[in-house]
Every structure is written in structure tokens, then in C-alpha cells.
Enzyme design. Structure first.
Site, mmCIF file in Angstrom:
data_model
loop_
_atom_site.group_PDB
_atom_site.id
_atom_site.type_symbol
_atom_site.label_atom_id
_atom_site.label_comp_id
_atom_site.label_asym_id
_atom_site.label_seq_id
_atom_site.Cartn_x
_atom_site.Cartn_y
_atom_site.Cartn_z
ATOM 1 C CG ASP A 68 -1.774 -1.237 1.313
ATOM 2 O OD1 ASP A 68 -2.242 -1.720 0.277
ATOM 3 O OD2 ASP A 68 -1.915 -1.755 2.438
ATOM 4 C CE LYS B 272 3.196 -2.430 -4.433
ATOM 5 N NZ LYS B 272 2.828 -2.197 -3.046
ATOM 6 N N GLY C 120 -4.241 -4.527 -4.216
ATOM 7 C CA GLY C 120 -5.269 -3.538 -4.536
ATOM 8 C C GLY C 120 -4.545 -2.267 -4.926
ATOM 9 C CG HIS C 121 -1.644 -2.146 -7.397
ATOM 10 N ND1 HIS C 121 -0.917 -2.934 -8.250
ATOM 11 C CD2 HIS C 121 -1.141 -2.404 -6.170
ATOM 12 C CE1 HIS C 121 -0.012 -3.617 -7.554
ATOM 13 N NE2 HIS C 121 -0.144 -3.309 -6.290
ATOM 14 C CD GLN D 46 0.826 -8.894 -2.289
ATOM 15 O OE1 GLN D 46 1.603 -9.606 -2.895
ATOM 16 N NE2 GLN D 46 -0.382 -8.623 -2.745
#
Ligand code: IMP
Length: 418
Positions: free
Chosen positions: A13, A16, A40-41, A223
Site C-alpha cells: 500500500d 506503487k 489492490g492498486h 504487497q
């Protein structure tokens, strides 16, 4: 650029997705090499939020091709849904998504087992995303997983899945109701598994041919380093190697092809799920960072735990990955603080000699700037105290900072390279 990796330097988080998206202007390809729908981007483009779980962040750039490498664990159901959603929003998918023949498949059984294991662990739970990641990588290591290429013979896959359902029943790992609900989801699972087949290819051949052709390739980590299964805060980690070392095994490219390895660090620290977090602030500062930074998990919507920047772990990440540069994100979230702390080292030793749970952080305090930074375009326009904060981080990490993110939008990015 040729091959540039963008990797998480903390507990995930770090932002990225936004950095990959911003650098995509100069990229031909974006590739993911590990993890799955646990990622989750979050991207904000023209004020609209999009959260990607399996597709690399380059998908929002119509000319960029996207590779899902062999090191990933792919959930066909969720991937097909993600592809359709983007297509419906006007982002072309065809000819742009390439899924490795050798990636592993996450089945509904893996997701069931992930949730069940967490339930049984009770207070010792890892706090996983329940996306089936651990059980799927366990099957891979056990040599009982399903590779994407097997989907071409869907009947054989059905037989394998039926045997796994039988094992669930025999070992009392699912109630009758749970078995019913799993059976119900299987039809959709097989439909999605067949639907993604046109996108399946030998991505190692593809990537190597692009490297030889001199195309610009971004490698997008998921991650972060401290969630790496070998080098992270074990056992409170994910089930893949998240660090630079696994780019080659997760994509089928040689180590000498990687030119730049960029570590993404948030200007403070967050983590979701259980596990040690030495600089966590269970006080008004933690609440401020959580609230101001809107720190909610993009996959599970859980509140993220928040704390000060940890340069002890930051330097460890830089070493483990061999970062050639750092990017600092969410600097603007610190705008209103009058004092900002940085953990420079632990007073009782360093990780992994000491357990992170017992680490005693040593802090230095720097003055805040109490001004808005969100509209800044150049380093020299940032308040002096903000520049001082960045220079201190650079000095502690011993790597140059090349970009600083000061807002959600892809344009809110200051380039420090001359
Ligand atoms: P899993 O990857 O779902 O097995 O979860 C293992 C640990 O990694 C848990 O603490 C999760 O919260 C954490 N985790 C997994 N994916 C992400 C991510 O994309 N960002 C932050 N934490 C993650």
C-alpha cells in the site's frame, strides 16, 4: 528505462500503482510477477477512482501491454470480471493482456480454505485478504496446483477440482452448506477459466523478445518487502516473494536484464492485518495519518494501522532489494503536522537479529511545514522543512530519491532527477 522494477519497500500500500501509472507514459509493457487478487492498486485518473487487483496498472494506458507472469496466482473469476469492467469503461483489453501459461490458478476451494484457516487460528490469525493466496501457493509447492495451461483441457481440470472437493468432504474442511455454495460457484469459475484462454501465452518468450527489441518494460510489484515470505515479518507475511530477487523466477527473464529497481516508500508507515509494527502510533498521530491519508485497505476495506517512517526497516528493504532509487509517496499527508518523527534505528539491535515485536525504535524529530504541498511541481518549491525531511530520509536510506508524490492524481508527482 529498458527494464525498471517498481517495488513496495514497506508493508504494501505504498502507492506503487500510482507510480507505475505515472511512469507508463514512457512504457510499452507493464508486468506483474507475484501475488494475485490480494493486491489492490488504487488509481485516480481525471478524478475517477479505479482499483486494480490482478491487472497491472498499465492497463489504464491504451498503448501499454500488460503481462501477468508465471509467478502469479490467478483467480479467473475475478480477473474476468476486472477485464470486463475496464472494457465497459472504454479501456481496450484485447491484444493487450497476456497471461502466463505457467501461472497458478486460484480456485474457489483455495478461497474457502484461506477463510477457514483464518477462522480456526482465531486470535493468532494472519489477517489475510482471504483471496486464497496462501492455499494456492501451498498447492504449487506441494505440486498439486493447477497451471493456467491446464485450462485448455477443462475436463481434466474439473476432475482435479472434484478430487479436491472430495478431500474437503473427507477431511471435514467444509460443512454441507459450504460444499453447496462451492459447487454453485464452480460453474462461473469454469466459464471464466475458459473465457481467459485467448489471453494465455508463453509470456517469457514474449518479454524476452520485447527486451531484445529495446522496448521499455515496467515490472510492478505487489504487497511489500516486509510481507515477503523469506525476508518479511514472518509468519505475518504473504505467501510469495515480493522482492526484486523473485522478478526473474516470476517472469522468466534473466537477472542481467533488470536495469533499475525502484523502492516505493510512503512518507510514513502503514500495515493491514496482524503482526509486529515497531513505529505504530496507537494515538492521535496514528488517527490523524489514518484519517488524512484515507488509509483503508483497497481489497478488504479494513482500516490500515499507521505510524512514523521507519528508516531501520527502510534501509533493510533497500539492501534486500538492491534499490537503485527511492520514490516517496503521500508527502502531502504530513502537511499539517508541527513535528514529524523518523525512526533511525532500534535501540536493542536490528531485524532479523531481534524479533520485530520487541524492537525499541529510536526517533529523531524534525519540524513540520504546516503548508499545503499538493500543487507543487518542483523540489525547490516545496517548503524548506519538507525538503529537509526528504533529505534526511535519503541520508538514512543511502539511496537517491527520484520522485515525490504529493497527491492522488497522476500529475501530482515531483521529479527530482535533473
Ligand atoms: P494474503 O496475501 O491474503 O495471504 O495476506 C497475508 C498478509 O499480507 C496479510 O497481513 C494481508 O493484510 C497482507 N497483504 C496482502 N496483500 C496486501 C496488499 O496488497 N497490501 C497490503 N497488505 C497486503
Amino acid at each position: 528505462m529498458p527494464v525498471t522494477a517498481i517495488l513496495g519497500a514497506q508493508w504494501g500500500d505504498e502507492g506503487k500503482g500510482k507510480i507505475v501509472d505515472s511512469l507508463c507514459e514512457h512504457a510499452d509493457v507493464v508486468a506483474r510477477f507475484q501475488g494475485g487478487a490480494n493486491a489492490g492498486h488504487t488509481l485516480y485518473i481525471n478524478g475517477k477512482e479505479t482499483i486494480l487487483h490482478q491487472l497491472p496498472s498499465g492497463i489504464m494506458h491504451p498503448k501499454v501491454e500488460c503481462v501477468l507472469g508465471n509467478g502469479m496466482v490467478i483467480d479467473p473469476l475475478e480477473l474476468w470480471q476486472e477485464m470486463n469492467n475496464l472494457q465497459n469503461q472504454g479501456f481496450p483489453i484485447d491484444e493487450r493482456v497476456h497471461i502466463s501459461l505457467q501461472a497458478q490458478i486460484v480456485t474457489p476451494i483455495h478461497k474457502h480454505l484461506d477463510a477457514k484457516t483464518e477462522l480456526v487460528l482465531g486470535s493468532a490469525a494472519i489477517g489475510t485478504t482471504k483471496r486464497g493466496i496462501g492455499p494456492c501457493y501451498a498447492d504449487k509447492a506441494n505440486r498439486s496446483g493447477i497451471q493456467v495451461r491446464e485450462l485448455r483441457e477443462i475436463n481434466a481440470v474439473q476432475q482435479k477440482v472434484n478430487e479436491k472437493m472430495e478431500q474437503l468432504r473427507r477431511n471435514n474442511l467444509a460443512t454441507a452448506d459450504e460444499i453447496q455454495s462451492l459447487l454453485h460457484s464452480m460453474d462461473q469459475f469454469y466459464t471464466a477459466s475458459t473465457a481467459i484462454l485467448p489471453y494465455v501465452t508463453d509470456t517469457s518468450i514474449l518479454l524476452n523478445s520485447y527486451i531484445h527489441a529495446g522496448k521499455n518494460i515496467l515490472v510492478e510489484g505487489a504487497q511489500g518487502t516486509l510481507l515477503d515470505i523469506d525476508f518479511g515479518s514472518y509468519p505475518y507475511v504473504t505467501s510469495s516473494n515480493t522482492i526484486a530477487g523473485s522478478i526473474c523466477t516470476g517472469l522468466g527473464i534473466g537477472p542481467k536484464t533488470i536495469d533499475n529497481i525502484i523502492g516505493v516508500y510512503k512518507s510514513y508507515t502503514t500495515r493491514v492485518g496482524a503482526g509486529p509494527f515497531p513505529t505504530e502510533q496507537l494515538n492521535a498521530i496514528g488517527d490523524y495519518l489514518q484519517r488524512t491519508g484515507k488509509e483503508f485497505g483497497a481489497t478488504t476495506h479494513r482500516k490500515r494501522r499507521c505510524g512514523w517512517f521507519d528508516a531501520a526497516l527502510g534501509k533493510y528493504s533497500a539492501r534486500i532489494n538492491g534499490f537503485t532509487a527511492a520514490v516517496i509517496t503521500k508527502l502531502d499527508i504530513l502537511d499539517q503536522l508541527d513535528q514529524i518523527q523518523i525512526c533511525t534505528h532500534y535501540e536493542n539491535g536490528s531485524f532479523p537479529e531481534i524479533d520485530l515485536q520487541s524492537a525499541v525504535p529510536h526517533y529523531i524529530s524534525l519540524p513540520g511545514w504546516q503548508q499545503t504541498t499538493a500543487q507543487t511541481h518542483r523540489l525547490s518549491d516545496l517548503p524548506k522543512a519538507a525538503q529537509q525531511y526528504l533529505r534526511k530520509i535519503e541520508e538514512l536510506l543511502e539511496i537517491p530519491i527520484t520522485y515525490v508524490s504529493i497527491g492522488k492524481d497522476r500529475r501530482q508527482l515531483i521529479c527530482l532527477e535533473s
